[in-house]
Structures are given as structure tokens and as C-alpha cells.
Design a protein around this motif. Structure first.
Motif, PDB file in Angstrom:
ATOM      1  N   ARG A 175      12.423   1.746 -15.435  1.00 48.57           N
ATOM      2  CA  ARG A 175      13.601   2.303 -14.753  1.00 48.57           C
ATOM      3  C   ARG A 175      14.389   1.241 -14.001  1.00 48.57           C
ATOM      4  NH1 ARG A 175      12.461   8.308 -12.249  1.00 48.57           N
ATOM      5  NH2 ARG A 175      11.091   9.110 -13.894  1.00 48.57           N
ATOM      6  N   ILE A 176      13.708   0.195 -13.501  1.00 46.31           N
ATOM      7  CA  ILE A 176      14.435  -0.812 -12.716  1.00 46.31           C
ATOM      8  C   ILE A 176      14.591  -2.128 -13.471  1.00 46.31           C
ATOM      9  CG2 ILE A 176      13.668   0.217 -10.559  1.00 46.31           C
ATOM     10  CD1 ILE A 176      11.747  -2.125 -10.222  1.00 46.31           C
ATOM     11  N   GLY A 177      14.162  -2.148 -14.756  1.00 47.94           N
ATOM     12  CA  GLY A 177      14.393  -3.319 -15.594  1.00 47.94           C
ATOM     13  C   GLY A 177      13.415  -4.457 -15.385  1.00 47.94           C
ATOM     14  N   CYS A 178      12.146  -4.136 -15.154  1.00 44.22           N
ATOM     15  CA  CYS A 178      11.125  -5.183 -15.065  1.00 44.22           C
ATOM     16  C   CYS A 178       9.855  -4.674 -15.733  1.00 44.22           C
ATOM     17  CB  CYS A 178      10.870  -5.583 -13.617  1.00 44.22           C
ATOM     18  SG  CYS A 178       9.955  -4.355 -12.644  1.00 44.22           S
ATOM     19  N   THR A 179       8.834  -5.483 -15.763  1.00 50.36           N
ATOM     20  CA  THR A 179       7.590  -5.096 -16.413  1.00 50.36           C
ATOM     21  C   THR A 179       6.707  -4.279 -15.464  1.00 50.36           C
ATOM     22  OG1 THR A 179       6.420  -7.095 -15.715  1.00 50.36           O
ATOM     23  CG2 THR A 179       7.637  -7.189 -17.805  1.00 50.36           C
TER      24      THR A 179
ATOM     25  N   SER B 203       0.824  -1.208   0.000  1.00 50.01           N
ATOM     26  CA  SER B 203       0.000   0.000   0.000  1.00 50.01           C
ATOM     27  C   SER B 203       0.860   1.262   0.000  1.00 50.01           C
ATOM     28  CB  SER B 203      -0.922  -0.015   1.217  1.00 50.01           C
ATOM     29  OG  SER B 203      -1.669   1.172   1.300  1.00 50.01           O
ATOM     30  N   GLU B 204       1.931   1.252   0.807  1.00 49.71           N
ATOM     31  CA  GLU B 204       2.823   2.410   0.870  1.00 49.71           C
ATOM     32  C   GLU B 204       3.550   2.635  -0.454  1.00 49.71           C
ATOM     33  OE1 GLU B 204       3.826   4.847   3.429  1.00 49.71           O
ATOM     34  OE2 GLU B 204       1.726   4.304   3.688  1.00 49.71           O
ATOM     35  N   LEU B 205       3.992   1.548  -1.074  1.00 53.11           N
ATOM     36  CA  LEU B 205       4.708   1.687  -2.349  1.00 53.11           C
ATOM     37  C   LEU B 205       3.779   2.216  -3.439  1.00 53.11           C
ATOM     38  CD1 LEU B 205       6.907  -1.544  -2.352  1.00 53.11           C
ATOM     39  CD2 LEU B 205       7.637   0.821  -1.915  1.00 53.11           C
ATOM     40  N   ARG B 206       2.546   1.770  -3.432  1.00 53.70           N
ATOM     41  CA  ARG B 206       1.576   2.281  -4.419  1.00 53.70           C
ATOM     42  C   ARG B 206       1.325   3.769  -4.176  1.00 53.70           C
ATOM     43  NH1 ARG B 206      -1.981  -1.171  -3.630  1.00 53.70           N
ATOM     44  NH2 ARG B 206      -3.322  -0.058  -2.150  1.00 53.70           N
ATOM     45  N   ARG B 207       1.153   4.148  -2.904  1.00 56.81           N
ATOM     46  CA  ARG B 207       0.902   5.555  -2.571  1.00 56.81           C
ATOM     47  C   ARG B 207       2.057   6.433  -3.009  1.00 56.81           C
ATOM     48  NH1 ARG B 207       2.293   9.129   1.172  1.00 56.81           N
ATOM     49  NH2 ARG B 207       3.624   7.649   2.306  1.00 56.81           N
ATOM     50  N   LEU B 208       3.284   5.975  -2.773  1.00 58.14           N
ATOM     51  CA  LEU B 208       4.459   6.776  -3.114  1.00 58.14           C
ATOM     52  C   LEU B 208       4.637   6.891  -4.626  1.00 58.14           C
ATOM     53  CD1 LEU B 208       6.868   5.417  -0.380  1.00 58.14           C
ATOM     54  CD2 LEU B 208       5.908   7.728  -0.509  1.00 58.14           C
ATOM     55  N   ARG B 209       4.329   5.806  -5.351  1.00 57.19           N
ATOM     56  CA  ARG B 209       4.427   5.884  -6.817  1.00 57.19           C
ATOM     57  C   ARG B 209       3.416   6.890  -7.361  1.00 57.19           C
ATOM     58  NH1 ARG B 209       1.329   4.119 -10.498  1.00 57.19           N
ATOM     59  NH2 ARG B 209       0.263   2.574  -9.173  1.00 57.19           N
TER      60      ARG B 209
ATOM     61  N   VAL C 107      13.213  -2.569  -2.726  1.00 55.50           N
ATOM     62  CA  VAL C 107      12.463  -1.474  -2.101  1.00 55.50           C
ATOM     63  C   VAL C 107      13.327  -0.223  -2.072  1.00 55.50           C
ATOM     64  CG1 VAL C 107      11.439  -0.649   0.059  1.00 55.50           C
ATOM     65  CG2 VAL C 107      10.977  -2.970  -0.737  1.00 55.50           C
ATOM     66  N   HIS C 108      14.591  -0.386  -1.696  1.00 62.13           N
ATOM     67  CA  HIS C 108      15.528   0.752  -1.683  1.00 62.13           C
ATOM     68  C   HIS C 108      15.598   1.400  -3.058  1.00 62.13           C
ATOM     69  CE1 HIS C 108      19.147   3.119  -0.952  1.00 62.13           C
ATOM     70  NE2 HIS C 108      19.677   2.554  -2.030  1.00 62.13           N
ATOM     71  N   GLU C 109      15.652   0.577  -4.109  1.00 60.07           N
ATOM     72  CA  GLU C 109      15.744   1.109  -5.465  1.00 60.07           C
ATOM     73  C   GLU C 109      14.469   1.883  -5.832  1.00 60.07           C
ATOM     74  OE1 GLU C 109      17.129  -0.504  -9.900  1.00 60.07           O
ATOM     75  OE2 GLU C 109      16.801  -1.908  -8.237  1.00 60.07           O
ATOM     76  N   LEU C 110      13.307   1.337  -5.460  1.00 57.20           N
ATOM     77  CA  LEU C 110      12.058   2.043  -5.744  1.00 57.20           C
ATOM     78  C   LEU C 110      11.986   3.365  -4.986  1.00 57.20           C
ATOM     79  CD1 LEU C 110       9.415  -0.842  -5.671  1.00 57.20           C
ATOM     80  CD2 LEU C 110      10.252   0.405  -7.675  1.00 57.20           C
ATOM     81  N   LEU C 111      12.436   3.358  -3.752  1.00 58.98           N
ATOM     82  CA  LEU C 111      12.365   4.571  -2.941  1.00 58.98           C
ATOM     83  C   LEU C 111      13.295   5.660  -3.476  1.00 58.98           C
ATOM     84  CD1 LEU C 111      12.138   3.055   0.652  1.00 58.98           C
ATOM     85  CD2 LEU C 111      10.290   3.927  -0.806  1.00 58.98           C
ATOM     86  N   GLU C 112      14.399   5.268  -4.085  1.00 61.67           N
ATOM     87  CA  GLU C 112      15.262   6.257  -4.734  1.00 61.67           C
ATOM     88  C   GLU C 112      14.530   6.920  -5.895  1.00 61.67           C
ATOM     89  OE1 GLU C 112      18.949   4.303  -5.765  1.00 61.67           O
ATOM     90  OE2 GLU C 112      19.910   5.171  -3.986  1.00 61.67           O
ATOM     91  N   ILE C 113      13.795   6.110  -6.669  1.00 60.46           N
ATOM     92  CA  ILE C 113      13.015   6.656  -7.788  1.00 60.46           C
ATOM     93  C   ILE C 113      11.940   7.605  -7.277  1.00 60.46           C
ATOM     94  CG2 ILE C 113      11.381   6.039  -9.622  1.00 60.46           C
ATOM     95  CD1 ILE C 113      12.950   3.417  -9.951  1.00 60.46           C
ATOM     96  N   TYR C 114      11.329   7.260  -6.140  1.00 60.38           N
ATOM     97  CA  TYR C 114      10.256   8.079  -5.577  1.00 60.38           C
ATOM     98  C   TYR C 114      10.793   9.223  -4.719  1.00 60.38           C
ATOM     99  CZ  TYR C 114       7.643   3.824  -6.796  1.00 60.38           C
ATOM    100  OH  TYR C 114       7.115   2.742  -7.448  1.00 60.38           O
ATOM    101  N   GLN C 115      12.138   9.312  -4.629  1.00 58.53           N
ATOM    102  CA  GLN C 115      12.814  10.368  -3.870  1.00 58.53           C
ATOM    103  C   GLN C 115      12.375  10.372  -2.399  1.00 58.53           C
ATOM    104  OE1 GLN C 115      12.278  14.096  -5.963  1.00 58.53           O
ATOM    105  NE2 GLN C 115      13.467  13.418  -7.739  1.00 58.53           N
ATOM    106  N   VAL C 116      12.383   9.173  -1.829  1.00 55.37           N
ATOM    107  CA  VAL C 116      12.047   9.002  -0.415  1.00 55.37           C
ATOM    108  C   VAL C 116      13.330   8.700   0.348  1.00 55.37           C
ATOM    109  CG1 VAL C 116      10.798   7.612   1.274  1.00 55.37           C
ATOM    110  CG2 VAL C 116       9.732   8.190  -0.923  1.00 55.37           C
ATOM    111  N   ALA C 117      13.599   9.443   1.389  1.00 55.71           N
ATOM    112  CA  ALA C 117      14.804   9.250   2.194  1.00 55.71           C
ATOM    113  C   ALA C 117      14.445   9.377   3.668  1.00 55.71           C
ATOM    114  CB  ALA C 117      15.867  10.278   1.799  1.00 55.71           C
ATOM    115  N   GLY C 118      15.457   9.295   4.511  1.00 54.42           N
ATOM    116  CA  GLY C 118      15.253   9.520   5.936  1.00 54.42           C
ATOM    117  C   GLY C 118      14.521   8.392   6.631  1.00 54.42           C
TER     118      GLY C 118
END
Length: 284
Positions: free
Chosen positions: A35-39, A16-22, A58-69
Motif C-alpha cells: 500500500r505504501i510502495g515498499c517491501t 512496538s506500537e506500529l506492530r500492535r496497530l498493524r 508514520v502518518h501514512e501508516l496510521l492512515e492505513i491503520y485508521q488511527v486518528a486523534g
């Protein structure tokens, strides 16, 4: 984010969080996948909780979504916890994916509302009654699978022995009591077990008697799971011959909760329900 004891719920919370952030990043599943080489369909399955994901991904997705901290660290840790195995994973040979999800949600729920029109709910079954239900599936289920499925059902019931056990409220059609599963002895033991559970406060149990005629929502059973954390919204489980179906849309879940409230408002009170159960047990 509070810790969860169920990897099933952790995976759903992470999804749910990953969908919200995307969506917040205004990216489509296909764009993220590229961007991460999958479908894009893989990203969609992750966001629907149907596919697990490694902490590194997850780390790679969060970099794309510019989520840190702190949020970044919490979600990566949640991904680690979501990959842990629940006790039910030892029964992968006999449990479908839908049922493994079901057991995981049941293990985490703080409230379970269950309506059944055809059989005693799994959390309230005796071992003999449960075994007879699984035997009825033969020849599609082997004798060994019957025993393993029965063990799973008994293990599930340990949630009722916890100090923080879920508030379980069950409404049963009288037909459930009148269907003699496994013969009079098995059924009598099962009905006495229901009375014991209700007397000890492990379940609030009501019966919808035949004399009430038609009622809403008469038909197939359903279960509403509610959870302790506000971000984990209630989920409804429906079962049919083809498998299980989960409802998560708030409007659909709300409709089921209204239906259950109608059931418990119009079924026999718990003391009258207990009297009817005792009467049926005595007649066997």
C-alpha cells in the motif's frame, strides 16, 4: 506517552506500537508494504526497531491503520523524537549498531542487573582498565579506535552521577578479580574503584567465590535492563565474539531474571564481597 530521553527507547516504543496497530488492523507486513510502495521486509525491520522511520511515513501508516486523534499525534511526535541523535552517535566510527542500541538502553534504564564472569562491567571500569581491555583486541582495533572506545566507556559512566541514576546491581565471579588486567597497578586501582563505588551506594556489588563451586547460571555474562514506563518491557543483553544479542521475549527475559535472582541470593553478601575485593587488592 511519557517523554523519553533516549532516542533508542523511543524508536523501540514506536516500533512496538506500529506492530500492535498493524496486527489490530489484521494486515500482514507485505500487505502494508504494497500500500505504501515498499517491501514487507522493510515494514518488518521498522517494527523490529532495526530501521528508523520518518514522521511522514508514520502518518501514512496510521492512515492505513485508521488511527486518528490523540494517539495519531503522539506517535508522529514520537517518530520525531526517535530521529534525534544521542551523544553516542558522535562515535559511529567505532561503535557497532548493537553497541549504539546498548548505550541508548543503558541511558534510559532505571534498573540494571549485570552478571559477569570474565571482566569488570563497563560502568564500573577505570579508564586504565578499560583501555587495557580494548588494547587486547589489537591488531583488529587501531590505537586511535582504542582511545575513542575508552572515551565512550567513560562517558557512559555519567549515568551513575545522575540524581535519578539507575539501580545498578552487579554479581561478579571471583575470576574477574583474579584476572590481572594491565598489570598489578592497573588492577589494584580498579579494585579500589569498585570498593569506592559500593561504599558510596552507586552499585550493589556481590562476588561469587571460587569455594562455592559450580552454580546457576554459571557461564557467559548478561545484563537485564528495566525501564520506567510499563509499555517498555525489560530487555536482556547477551554478548559473544560475533556481537550482541537482545532478548525481548517475556519468557526468555523472565528466565534471565530468575537466574540473576539466584545469583544474588547465593553470592557473598555485599560486606563479605567488599572484604574479598580488598583482600585481592592487597595481594597485588
Amino acid at each position: 506517552m511519557a517523554a523519553s530521553t533516549s532516542p533508542t527507547l523511543r524508536r523501540r516504543r514506536l516500533a512496538s506500537e506500529l506492530r500492535r496497530l498493524r496486527e489490530q488492523a489484521k494486515l500482514t507486513c507485505d500487505e502494508v508494504g504494497a500500500r505504501i510502495g515498499c517491501t514487507g521486509s522493510r515494514i518488518s525491520r521498522i517494527e523490529n526497531g532495526r530501521l528508523g522511520i520518518r514522521p511522514g511515513d508514520v502518518h501514512e501508516l496510521l492512515e492505513i491503520y485508521q488511527v486518528a486523534g490523540a494517539l495519531h499525534d503522539q506517535l508522529v511526535q514520537l517518530a520525531r523524537e526517535a530521529r534525534k541523535r544521542g551523544w553516542w552517535q558522535a562515535y559511529n566510527d567505532v561503535l557497532t549498531d548493537e553497541m549504539k542500541t546498548f548505550v541508548g538502553l543503558e541511558a534510559e534504564a532505571t534498573s540494571i542487573m549485570n552478571y559477569e564472569a570474565h571482566y569488570i562491567p563497563g560502568l564500573l571500569q577505570t579508564e586504565a582498565y578499560a583501555r587495557e581491555l580494548f588494547l587486547a583486541w589489537r591488531p583488529s582495533v587501531t590505537a586511535d579506535a582504542v582511545e575513542r572506545l575508552t572515551r565512550v566507556r567513560m562517558a557512559r559512566q555519567e549515568v551513575l552521577a545522575k540524581s535519578d541514576r539507575p539501580a545498578l546491581w552487579a554479581v561478579l565471579d571471583e575470576a574477574v578479580l583474579q584476572r590481572t588486567v594491565g598489570g598489578p597497578g592497573v588492577m589494584r586501582e580498579q579494585l579500589h574503584h569498585l570498593l569506592t563505588l559500593s561504599e558510596h551506594g552507586q552499585v550493589t556489588l556481590q562476588i561469587f567465590p571460587f569455594r562455592s563451586g559450580a552454580y546457576h547460571p554459571m557461564g557467559s555474562g548478561f545484563i537485564v535492563f528495566e525501564f520506567p514506563e510499563p509499555q517498555d518491557q525489560p530487555i536482556v543483553y547477551l554478548e559473544n565474539l560475533a556481537g550482541g544479542l537482545y532478548l525481548e521475549d517475556p519468557a526468555e527475559v523472565a528466565q534471565c531474571i530468575v537466574g540473576f535472582n539466584h545469583l544474588r541470593a547465593n553470592a557473598l553478601p555485599d560486606h563479605e564481597s567488599a572484604a574479598l575485593i580488598a583482600q585481592v587488592a592487597k595481594s597485588l
